[in-house]
Design an enzyme around this catalytic site. Structure first.
Site, PDB file in Angstrom:
ATOM      1  N   HIS B  77       5.181  79.912  51.436  1.00 25.38           N
ATOM      2  CA  HIS B  77       5.744  80.317  50.134  1.00 25.38           C
ATOM      3  C   HIS B  77       5.807  81.841  50.053  1.00 25.38           C
ATOM      4  O   HIS B  77       6.831  82.414  49.675  1.00 25.38           O
ATOM      5  CB  HIS B  77       4.875  79.747  49.005  1.00 25.38           C
ATOM      6  CG  HIS B  77       5.086  80.398  47.659  1.00 25.38           C
ATOM      7  ND1 HIS B  77       6.226  80.210  46.915  1.00 25.38           N
ATOM      8  CD2 HIS B  77       4.303  81.235  46.931  1.00 25.38           C
ATOM      9  CE1 HIS B  77       6.130  80.898  45.781  1.00 25.38           C
ATOM     10  NE2 HIS B  77       4.975  81.536  45.768  1.00 25.38           N
ATOM     11  N   ASP B 106      32.865 101.917  52.654  1.00 24.18           N
ATOM     12  CA  ASP B 106      32.058 100.841  53.247  1.00 24.18           C
ATOM     13  C   ASP B 106      30.702 101.420  53.601  1.00 24.18           C
ATOM     14  O   ASP B 106      30.431 102.600  53.365  1.00 24.18           O
ATOM     15  CB  ASP B 106      32.733 100.266  54.508  1.00 24.18           C
ATOM     16  CG  ASP B 106      32.298  98.826  54.770  1.00 24.18           C
ATOM     17  OD1 ASP B 106      31.113  98.501  54.554  1.00 24.18           O
ATOM     18  OD2 ASP B 106      33.148  98.018  55.185  1.00 24.18           O
ATOM     19  N   TRP B 142      -0.149  84.953  54.139  1.00 21.60           N
ATOM     20  CA  TRP B 142       0.935  85.821  54.624  1.00 21.60           C
ATOM     21  C   TRP B 142       0.370  87.085  55.241  1.00 21.60           C
ATOM     22  O   TRP B 142       1.048  87.771  55.998  1.00 21.60           O
ATOM     23  CB  TRP B 142       1.902  86.143  53.486  1.00 21.60           C
ATOM     24  CG  TRP B 142       1.486  87.270  52.580  1.00 21.60           C
ATOM     25  CD1 TRP B 142       0.598  87.184  51.560  1.00 21.60           C
ATOM     26  CD2 TRP B 142       1.929  88.631  52.621  1.00 21.60           C
ATOM     27  NE1 TRP B 142       0.452  88.408  50.957  1.00 21.60           N
ATOM     28  CE2 TRP B 142       1.257  89.319  51.577  1.00 21.60           C
ATOM     29  CE3 TRP B 142       2.831  89.349  53.424  1.00 21.60           C
ATOM     30  CZ2 TRP B 142       1.457  90.682  51.340  1.00 21.60           C
ATOM     31  CZ3 TRP B 142       3.023  90.701  53.172  1.00 21.60           C
ATOM     32  CH2 TRP B 142       2.339  91.350  52.151  1.00 21.60           C
ATOM     33  N   SER B 169      15.564  93.398  61.165  1.00 25.93           N
ATOM     34  CA  SER B 169      16.636  93.304  60.174  1.00 25.93           C
ATOM     35  C   SER B 169      16.436  94.346  59.072  1.00 25.93           C
ATOM     36  O   SER B 169      17.372  95.056  58.697  1.00 25.93           O
ATOM     37  CB  SER B 169      16.647  91.895  59.589  1.00 25.93           C
ATOM     38  OG  SER B 169      17.353  91.874  58.388  1.00 25.93           O
ATOM     39  N   SER B 170      15.188  94.446  58.586  1.00 21.97           N
ATOM     40  CA  SER B 170      14.930  95.388  57.497  1.00 21.97           C
ATOM     41  C   SER B 170      15.158  96.823  57.938  1.00 21.97           C
ATOM     42  O   SER B 170      15.730  97.627  57.203  1.00 21.97           O
ATOM     43  CB  SER B 170      13.476  95.263  57.025  1.00 21.97           C
ATOM     44  OG  SER B 170      13.259  94.002  56.491  1.00 21.97           O
ATOM     45  N   HIS B 253       0.896  97.901  51.684  1.00 21.78           N
ATOM     46  CA  HIS B 253       0.978  98.510  50.366  1.00 21.78           C
ATOM     47  C   HIS B 253       2.334  99.143  50.086  1.00 21.78           C
ATOM     48  O   HIS B 253       2.930  98.866  49.059  1.00 21.78           O
ATOM     49  CB  HIS B 253      -0.166  99.466  50.041  1.00 21.78           C
ATOM     50  CG  HIS B 253      -0.146  99.762  48.569  1.00 21.78           C
ATOM     51  ND1 HIS B 253      -0.608  98.870  47.645  1.00 21.78           N
ATOM     52  CD2 HIS B 253       0.425 100.755  47.869  1.00 21.78           C
ATOM     53  CE1 HIS B 253      -0.348  99.317  46.438  1.00 21.78           C
ATOM     54  NE2 HIS B 253       0.278 100.461  46.533  1.00 21.78           N
ATOM     55  N   GLU B 255       4.930  98.125  51.282  1.00 21.80           N
ATOM     56  CA  GLU B 255       5.784  96.947  51.129  1.00 21.80           C
ATOM     57  C   GLU B 255       5.894  96.506  49.668  1.00 21.80           C
ATOM     58  O   GLU B 255       6.963  96.122  49.209  1.00 21.80           O
ATOM     59  CB  GLU B 255       5.228  95.807  51.999  1.00 21.80           C
ATOM     60  CG  GLU B 255       5.842  94.438  51.747  1.00 21.80           C
ATOM     61  CD  GLU B 255       7.287  94.308  52.192  1.00 21.80           C
ATOM     62  OE1 GLU B 255       7.740  95.157  52.990  1.00 21.80           O
ATOM     63  OE2 GLU B 255       7.959  93.366  51.737  1.00 21.80           O
ATOM     64  N   TYR B 257       5.849  98.359  47.155  1.00 16.04           N
ATOM     65  CA  TYR B 257       6.776  99.279  46.483  1.00 16.04           C
ATOM     66  C   TYR B 257       8.192  99.106  46.986  1.00 16.04           C
ATOM     67  O   TYR B 257       9.148  99.358  46.257  1.00 16.04           O
ATOM     68  CB  TYR B 257       6.275 100.725  46.596  1.00 16.04           C
ATOM     69  CG  TYR B 257       5.072 100.896  45.696  1.00 16.04           C
ATOM     70  CD1 TYR B 257       5.252 101.062  44.328  1.00 16.04           C
ATOM     71  CD2 TYR B 257       3.784 100.785  46.182  1.00 16.04           C
ATOM     72  CE1 TYR B 257       4.170 101.127  43.478  1.00 16.04           C
ATOM     73  CE2 TYR B 257       2.692 100.854  45.340  1.00 16.04           C
ATOM     74  CZ  TYR B 257       2.888 101.025  43.992  1.00 16.04           C
ATOM     75  OH  TYR B 257       1.826 101.072  43.145  1.00 16.04           O
ATOM     76  N   SER B 268      17.036 101.125  35.506  1.00 15.20           N
ATOM     77  CA  SER B 268      17.465 102.441  35.041  1.00 15.20           C
ATOM     78  C   SER B 268      18.982 102.539  34.925  1.00 15.20           C
ATOM     79  O   SER B 268      19.503 103.457  34.293  1.00 15.20           O
ATOM     80  CB  SER B 268      16.962 103.538  35.989  1.00 15.20           C
ATOM     81  OG  SER B 268      15.564 103.475  36.085  1.00 15.20           O
ATOM     82  N   HIS B 302      -7.223  99.717  49.009  1.00 19.04           N
ATOM     83  CA  HIS B 302      -7.646  99.044  47.774  1.00 19.04           C
ATOM     84  C   HIS B 302      -7.408  97.538  47.848  1.00 19.04           C
ATOM     85  O   HIS B 302      -7.834  96.808  46.967  1.00 19.04           O
ATOM     86  CB  HIS B 302      -7.013  99.668  46.522  1.00 19.04           C
ATOM     87  CG  HIS B 302      -5.538  99.455  46.375  1.00 19.04           C
ATOM     88  ND1 HIS B 302      -4.711 100.366  45.800  1.00 19.04           N
ATOM     89  CD2 HIS B 302      -4.735  98.425  46.729  1.00 19.04           C
ATOM     90  CE1 HIS B 302      -3.476  99.921  45.783  1.00 19.04           C
ATOM     91  NE2 HIS B 302      -3.464  98.736  46.345  1.00 19.04           N
ATOM     92  N   HIS B 303      -6.721  97.084  48.897  1.00 18.07           N
ATOM     93  CA  HIS B 303      -6.598  95.641  49.105  1.00 18.07           C
ATOM     94  C   HIS B 303      -7.828  95.077  49.792  1.00 18.07           C
ATOM     95  O   HIS B 303      -7.929  93.878  50.004  1.00 18.07           O
ATOM     96  CB  HIS B 303      -5.370  95.323  49.961  1.00 18.07           C
ATOM     97  CG  HIS B 303      -4.082  95.679  49.298  1.00 18.07           C
ATOM     98  ND1 HIS B 303      -3.330  94.773  48.598  1.00 18.07           N
ATOM     99  CD2 HIS B 303      -3.425  96.857  49.201  1.00 18.07           C
ATOM    100  CE1 HIS B 303      -2.267  95.371  48.109  1.00 18.07           C
ATOM    101  NE2 HIS B 303      -2.294  96.631  48.450  1.00 18.07           N
ATOM    102  N   THR B 328       4.049 105.948  37.376  1.00 18.62           N
ATOM    103  CA  THR B 328       4.577 104.681  36.867  1.00 18.62           C
ATOM    104  C   THR B 328       4.674 104.743  35.346  1.00 18.62           C
ATOM    105  O   THR B 328       5.659 104.275  34.757  1.00 18.62           O
ATOM    106  CB  THR B 328       3.682 103.503  37.286  1.00 18.62           C
ATOM    107  OG1 THR B 328       3.370 103.658  38.674  1.00 18.62           O
ATOM    108  CG2 THR B 328       4.374 102.184  37.095  1.00 18.62           C
ATOM    109  N   LYS B 331       7.711 106.584  34.205  1.00 21.26           N
ATOM    110  CA  LYS B 331       8.937 105.768  34.244  1.00 21.26           C
ATOM    111  C   LYS B 331       9.039 104.894  32.991  1.00 21.26           C
ATOM    112  O   LYS B 331      10.101 104.810  32.371  1.00 21.26           O
ATOM    113  CB  LYS B 331       8.955 104.884  35.501  1.00 21.26           C
ATOM    114  CG  LYS B 331       9.006 105.690  36.792  1.00 21.26           C
ATOM    115  CD  LYS B 331       9.337 104.830  37.982  1.00 21.26           C
ATOM    116  CE  LYS B 331      10.817 104.702  38.180  1.00 21.26           C
ATOM    117  NZ  LYS B 331      11.440 105.786  38.918  1.00 21.26           N
ATOM    118  N   ARG B 450      -8.669  82.287  44.789  1.00 18.57           N
ATOM    119  CA  ARG B 450      -7.290  81.930  45.129  1.00 18.57           C
ATOM    120  C   ARG B 450      -7.290  81.105  46.414  1.00 18.57           C
ATOM    121  O   ARG B 450      -8.306  80.988  47.097  1.00 18.57           O
ATOM    122  CB  ARG B 450      -6.457  83.198  45.307  1.00 18.57           C
ATOM    123  CG  ARG B 450      -6.915  84.075  46.458  1.00 18.57           C
ATOM    124  CD  ARG B 450      -6.312  85.450  46.390  1.00 18.57           C
ATOM    125  NE  ARG B 450      -4.956  85.470  46.899  1.00 18.57           N
ATOM    126  CZ  ARG B 450      -4.427  86.504  47.594  1.00 18.57           C
ATOM    127  NH1 ARG B 450      -5.142  87.575  47.858  1.00 18.57           N
ATOM    128  NH2 ARG B 450      -3.190  86.457  48.006  1.00 18.57           N
TER     129      ARG B 450
END
Lengths: 414, 525
Positions: B77, B106, B142, B169-170, B253, B255, B257, B268, B302-303, B328, B331, B450
């Site tokens: 998932h 293009d 994951w 790809s990314s 991390h 990722e 963002y 925006s 921090h993870h 943040t 914003k 979890r």
């Protein structure tokens, strides 16, 4: 008529209110917040948690207040005209950069103080080495001859209790609401004295686990090859429950932790009964019965049953011991009926080449595991347990090889 | 402003038709469409897995699935939603909109664009096929932490290979976007005149280029540990299981963002349009985005506060993490001020954008709470974390994508979508996303870890509420498909401008946007 409706609705509101205010017990299942816990650290953490929570609430009220005010006041349907000159204001931007920084600093100071306390594991009264296994915990009380509480090492495994374990199988048909502490009970509890600093040394035998009892505060990972530290000092006697908090494979959800905090004298008696007092000589207390551990006094027995290790055991003895050891250690993957689990890649034992082939191969499998699979080494079990499990596996579920494996055979193969 | 775009130009460039149009596609609009359709498909595949999870958690006791299969579902998932739904959706929006917004005909590297899209179906085909191999799909989360991930059965090499493909790809997509933005802007469009969506994607693309190779390195080390006898992560061989976590989160991390900065950009664009007022504090929005991107590279640990880091390390990562709240916050304040003294209307894109600001901010608050290390010890690996990241990823990233789709759909198809159904879709999504995820905060605080397939009975009530929310939220998304489908099929004709308050080059071309646009570069003053 209208008056009556009003009356009804009023009594309904009062009924609801009194339900929520007067019956906190009824709310147990709708627990909303962190528990303050019973240690200085857990209470510190709770305070910190509430502090940040209220800061966030205050910010939310201000920010969302402005937002909803704008959404209401500056709708075109109310005839609002856009003020297109409002595109920039250095002054405001500086203000709303500085204010959050000030709030953050105000929160960082107590957080740092609390963290420094949490990391101070010096001068413990008791040290327990906790090792994570797939999927159980091993606890070893570390002793010193001159230690007031524990003079010699002793230890034991702690598994999920048999009742929960049977009920949690897919399609077991058991109503889990009938089980007290479903998934939150173990066959052997960790016993600690009240008001003493208990240091936990954490490591793992296989994959990552994490030891977590919310009411004692803190959480640490158990990592193979590393020893992590944490500590707690419970200020109230009682039973505190937690579980493994790091994904550790198929039975990650079934690794409960139960810590029982006892008065000092009861703890001392329990240590003595388990061979931790001066002159005690039992290295690892074999699996005690559920009843013995759950007894309020906590003086779990069972130390005597390891005497048979070097003696030959009868077939009946091996089979009955083997069945219970199998259910505790093996049935999670290979299933109680020995059929294995195709979906997880756990082979069936009934009719398998290992369980019906040469005995040596079977012993080797248990002692060494199979690298690259979830089949770990079970060498940490006693010779008698391994012998019993193997004998059981070779004679249960229609395997009927008639083979008897004695503890001495296992000892020789080690 | 002249655009030199006419629908009849299409026939001159023998645009391939039929399946060749798609398989050999080099046109940014076709590729953008394929990315978006792919993302929507995987959104439903990943969503179906979430439904399995919520069905099993509906009540205590194991009813439907084996715990091992449950772990496969949670792992797949996450991989499907992150790499298959959210990221490709943003790339699809970038493909469609970045050239239109900067006035380019293009993408800069159209053939690589084709390649970077077609790698994705291959990668996810491989990954999905693992559901049928011996030992089942990956089940180690994951995050793929060793040593657990090394216990994966035959799925292991498929997992590593598909992660490599997704990364390729990314990176290719990101390079394309950087080159397009840097080299193909219309004359007169300075960097600080670019629409914010373009800005956020420029910064995101750099994050991708910096972060994805790190992931590739980490999974390659897993591969050699499994097959070539190395011990990068095996303490028994002199390695360090924690090193994987440091390397992984150095990618992981940024990722998160990567999955939110383009959302900031979309919102925006939308809020000023429907507030009929320019975005407040454009420059500070750009600087805030850049600061967030920089900070995202120094807060990875921090993870992993619970792994037993030295005190100094924990303090550093706590302070750095808290610091992210500042840009943040800037914003959010700027969006609020943009609404202030505007003249607002609430069409579907605006509803989703406002829903984004409101609910993403709640996710930001729980993120701030998680940043406080001592409190994190209690929150870590509980449903509180699950609630937090679903608040920033579902009503955050996913709502922003939906806002963007509704906002630009008339430009893509030439038709207006059904506004009534769009609003219904918003309200169903907004209500039930909260029914699903808000109770999970309570579950986590009350002590539910979890990634567990079954739980103690005291967690039963909130889990049932959460599951009901999830089923309705999932079902409401079928409405989204219907709305898009009927909008593609027909409907009220959209004007070139579409939205009264919209500004930017994309609104100067006809709706639907013709196959070729800006063959003569527009001039920006």
């Amino acid at each position: 008529m209208r008056e009556r409706i009003r009356q009804y609705s009023r009594s309904a509101v009062f009924g609801l209110l009194s339900f929520f205010l007067l019956l906190p017990a009824a709310l147990a299942d709708w627990e909303l917040n962190l528990m303050p816990g019973v240690t200085p650290i857990s209470r510190d953490t709770y305070q910190l948690h509430m502090l940040i929570f209220w800061v966030c609430v205050a910010i939310a009220v201000v920010v969302f207040g402005v937002m909803f005010y704008s959404l209401y006041m500056f709708r075109r349907s109310r005839g609002a005209q856009p003020d297109t000159t409002m595109v920039h204001s250095t002054k405001m931007e500086i203000i709303w950069t500085i204010i959050p920084i000030v709030i953050l600093v105000a929160m960082a100071i107590p957080a740092a103080e609390s963290l420094i306390k949490i990391e101070d594991t010096r001068a413990p009264d008791i040290t327990i080495k906790v090792t994570g296994y797939q999927w159980k915990w091993h606890y070893e009380y570390l002793g010193r001859p001159d230690d007031p509480f524990v003079q010699s090492n002793f230890g034991f495994f702690s598994n999920i209790d048999a009742v929960s374990n049977a009920a949690r199988q897919v399609g077991s048909g058991v109503d889990v609401y009938q089980i007290e502490n479903y998934l939150r009970d173990v066959d052997r509890r960790v016993i600690v004295p009240v008001n003493k600093k208990v240091r936990i040394l954490l490591t793992s035998n296989d994959v990552l686990h994490a030891w977590w009892v919310p009411e004692l505060g803190g959480k640490r990972d158990a990592i193979p090859g590393f020893v992590n530290e944490m500590w707690f000092q419970a200020e109230e006697t009682g039973v505190y429950r937690g579980q493994c908090a790091e994904l550790c494979g198929r039975d990650h959800g079934f690794m409960p932790i139960v810590v029982e905090v006892q008065p000092e004298d009861e703890f001392a008696a329990w240590v003595a009964a388990n061979g931790g007092a001066a002159g005690g000589g039992v290295a690892d207390v074999p699996g005690g019965s559920q009843a013995a551990t759950a007894s309020a006094g906590g003086a779990a027995g069972g130390a005597g049953s390891s005497a048979a290790v070097d003696m030959d055991m009868s077939m009946d003895e091996l089979m009955s011991r083997g069945e219970s050891a199998y259910l505790t250690n093996c049935s999670a993957c290979h299933q109680p009926n020995g059929q294995g689990l195709e979906v997880g890649g756990f082979p069936a034992l009934a009719g398998s080449a290992i369980a019906t082939g040469p005995v040596d191969g079977h012993i080797g499998q248990l002692l060494n595991g199979v690298p690259g699979t979830a089949m770990a080494s079970f060498a940490y079990l006693s010779d008698a347990d391994i012998a019993a499990i193997i004998t059981y596996e070779r004679n249960a579920w229609g395997n009927d090889t008639g083979d008897i494996v004695q503890p001495a055979d296992v000892k020789a193969a080690r | 402003m002249s655009t030199a775009t006419d629908a009849h130009h299409d026939e001159h460039h023998d645009a391939p038709s039929g399946w060749r149009r798609w398989v050999f596609a080099t046109n940014h609009k076709d590729i953008g469409t394929m990315y978006l359709v792919f993302a929507l498909t995987l959104f439903f595949v990943g969503g179906a897995m979430a439904m399995v999870i919520r069905a099993e958690l509906f009540q205590p006791g194991l009813q439907f699935v084996d715990p091992g299969f449950f772990n496969q579902m949670t792992t797949m998932h996450a991989l499907m939603m992150i790499f298959g739904a959210v990221m490709p959706a943003f790339v699809g929006l970038a493909n469609w909109m970045v050239p239109l917004m900067v006035g380019a005909p293009d993408m800069a590297l159209p053939r690589m664009n084709n390649w970077s899209f077609w790698i994705l179906p291959v990668a996810f085909g491989l990954l999905l096929s693992t559901l049928f191999v011996s030992g089942g799909a990956p089940a180690a989360g994951w995050t793929m932490y060793p040593p657990l991930v090394l216990q994966t059965g035959d799925a292991f090499p498929f997992l590593i290979f598909s992660v490599h493909l997704m990364g390729m790809s990314s990176i290719m997509g990101a390079i394309n976007i950087v080159v397009t933005i840097m080299n193909m802007r219309a004359p007169g469009m300075g960097l600080l005149k670019m629409p914010l969506f373009v800005w956020t994607w420029l910064i995101t693309a750099y994050l991708l280029i910096l972060a994805m190779p790190v992931l590739a390195g980490a999974v390659t080390m897993l591969l050699t540990d499994e097959y070539f006898g190395t011990s990068f992560f095996n303490a028994g061989g002199g390695g360090d299981p924690l090193m994987f976590q440091h390397v992984f989160w150095f990618f992981g991390h940024p990722e998160v963002y990567i999955m939110i900065l383009p959302a900031f950009g979309i919102v925006s664009q939308i809020i000023p349009t429907f507030a009929r007022k320019p975005l407040f504090g454009y420059d500070s929005m750009v600087y805030a985005t850049a600061s967030i991107a920089f900070l995202s590279f120094i807060v990875w640990a921090h993870h992993m506060f619970t792994v037993g880091m030295p005190l100094a390390g924990q303090l550093f990562f706590m302070f750095a993490t808290m610091l992210i709240a500042v840009p943040t916050g800037v914003k959010v304040f700027n969006w609020m001020t943009t609404m202030w003294r505007g003249s607002m209307t609430f069409e579907t894109p605006m509803l989703f954008a406002i829903g984004f600001v409101f609910l993403f901010t709640i996710g930001g608050f729980s993120g701030l709470m998680l940043g406080i290390t001592p409190a994190d010890f209690q929150y870590h690996d509980t449903y509180f974390v699950v609630a937090h990241f679903h608040y920033v990823l579902v009503p955050g990233a996913v709502f922003a994508i939906m806002a963007g789709v509704y906002y630009w759909l008339p430009k893509w198809t030439g038709h207006m979508y059904n506004e009534k159904l769009g609003k219904l879709h918003f309200w169903l999504s907004a209500i039930f996303v909260n029914v699903t995820f808000f109770p999970q905060h309570f579950l986590g605080l009350a002590g539910m870890p979890r990634r567990i397939p079954d739980y103690a009975t005291q967690f039963a009530d909130f889990n049932m509420v959460s599951s009901i929310g999830a089923f309705v939220f999932g079902a409401s998304q079928l409405l989204f498909v219907y709305i898009i489908w009927s909008c593609v099929r027909g409907g009220e004709k959209a004007s070139q401008q579409v939205w009264e308050g919209a500004e930017g080059l994309e609104w100067t071309v006809p709706s639907p946007a013709p196959h070729h646009t800006f063959e003569v570069a527009p001039e920006v003053k």
